[in-house]
Motif scaffolding. Structure first.
Motif, PDB file in Angstrom:
ATOM      1  N   TRP A  89       9.751  -1.261  -9.126  1.00 37.43           N
ATOM      2  CA  TRP A  89       8.643  -1.443  -8.359  1.00 37.43           C
ATOM      3  C   TRP A  89       8.267  -0.409  -7.281  1.00 37.43           C
ATOM      4  O   TRP A  89       9.439   0.314  -7.042  1.00 37.43           O
ATOM      5  N   VAL A  90       7.149   0.148  -6.934  1.00 38.29           N
ATOM      6  CA  VAL A  90       6.961   1.086  -5.793  1.00 38.29           C
ATOM      7  C   VAL A  90       6.195   0.612  -4.753  1.00 38.29           C
ATOM      8  O   VAL A  90       5.052  -0.278  -5.201  1.00 38.29           O
ATOM      9  N   VAL A  91       6.377   0.692  -3.592  1.00 34.99           N
ATOM     10  CA  VAL A  91       5.580   0.120  -2.546  1.00 34.99           C
ATOM     11  C   VAL A  91       5.234   1.592  -1.590  1.00 34.99           C
ATOM     12  O   VAL A  91       6.046   2.361  -1.177  1.00 34.99           O
ATOM     13  N   LYS A  92       4.044   1.601  -1.305  1.00 32.50           N
ATOM     14  CA  LYS A  92       3.602   3.024  -0.772  1.00 32.50           C
ATOM     15  C   LYS A  92       2.865   2.359   0.773  1.00 32.50           C
ATOM     16  O   LYS A  92       2.050   1.443   0.742  1.00 32.50           O
ATOM     17  N   PHE A  93       3.199   3.220   1.832  1.00 34.93           N
ATOM     18  CA  PHE A  93       2.691   2.867   3.179  1.00 34.93           C
ATOM     19  C   PHE A  93       1.921   4.182   3.547  1.00 34.93           C
ATOM     20  O   PHE A  93       2.552   5.334   3.415  1.00 34.93           O
ATOM     21  N   ARG A  94       0.635   4.300   3.774  1.00 31.99           N
ATOM     22  CA  ARG A  94      -0.226   5.282   4.231  1.00 31.99           C
ATOM     23  C   ARG A  94      -0.338   5.179   5.815  1.00 31.99           C
ATOM     24  O   ARG A  94      -0.704   3.825   6.191  1.00 31.99           O
ATOM     25  N   VAL A  95       0.218   5.960   6.578  1.00 33.96           N
ATOM     26  CA  VAL A  95       0.435   5.860   7.916  1.00 33.96           C
ATOM     27  C   VAL A  95      -0.673   6.846   8.565  1.00 33.96           C
ATOM     28  O   VAL A  95      -0.453   8.020   8.333  1.00 33.96           O
ATOM     29  N   ALA A  96      -1.346   6.549   9.564  1.00 35.86           N
ATOM     30  CA  ALA A  96      -2.011   7.343  10.228  1.00 35.86           C
ATOM     31  C   ALA A  96      -1.829   7.073  11.987  1.00 35.86           C
ATOM     32  O   ALA A  96      -2.296   5.856  12.321  1.00 35.86           O
ATOM     33  N   ALA A  97      -1.592   7.974  12.955  1.00 36.76           N
ATOM     34  CA  ALA A  97      -1.416   7.621  14.131  1.00 36.76           C
ATOM     35  C   ALA A  97      -1.776   8.833  14.959  1.00 36.76           C
ATOM     36  O   ALA A  97      -1.547  10.087  14.547  1.00 36.76           O
TER      37      ALA A  97
END
Length: 151
Positions: free
Chosen positions: A129-137
């Protein structure tokens, strides 16, 4: 009673049938393919652009199969400062099977000190499995983190 099918329709039908057969065959082969040998399964990683460092901590420290569970995402800048206010989206799936996650996990709240609650995690079968987080700060920018899991 006999029906005559125009040759153009017959060719279109045969072409469509061939495309379906090839797609099915390729998808079936992917199910038996092994994941790449050099996958990194670490739970701490640097984002693709180097802006963030994150650690995933599943509830209970193991990743259950077939059950909804929660994760904590510890997020900091590459320099080590906790990221408190960020927009974080979650996505993922099984690259070999060509499908996404069976749920729509999301960050539900900020816990302080760079920790964020991720609710709705679920993996319905074993495998890669692959889990992706997209972060914008603000001040740090946007970047992505990708975690590989083996269940």
């Amino acid at each position: 009673m006999r029906f005559d099918i125009p040759s153009r329709s017959r060719r279109a039908f045969v072409s469509t049938l061939a495309a379906v057969a090839i797609t099915t065959l390729l998808t079936g082969c992917m199910l038996f393919a092994k994941p790449p040998q050099d996958l990194d399964y670490s739970r701490t990683r640097l984002s693709e652009g180097g802006r963030y460092r994150a650690t995933i901590r599943p509830q209970g420290d193991t990743i259950p199969q077939g059950r909804l569970h929660r994760w904590t995402l510890q997020l900091e800048t590459a320099a080590g400062a906790p990221v408190e206010r960020a927009t974080i989206t979650v996505d993922g799936g099984m690259p070999q099977h060509g499908h996404g996650l069976p749920t729509k996990p999301r960050v539900t709240r900020h816990l302080g000190n760079g920790e964020h609650a991720v609710e709705g995690m679920k993996f319905n079968m074993g495998g890669w499995w692959v889990v992706k987080f997209r972060v914008a700060a603000e001040g740090t920018g946007s970047d992505s983190l990708v975690f590989n899991l083996k269940l």
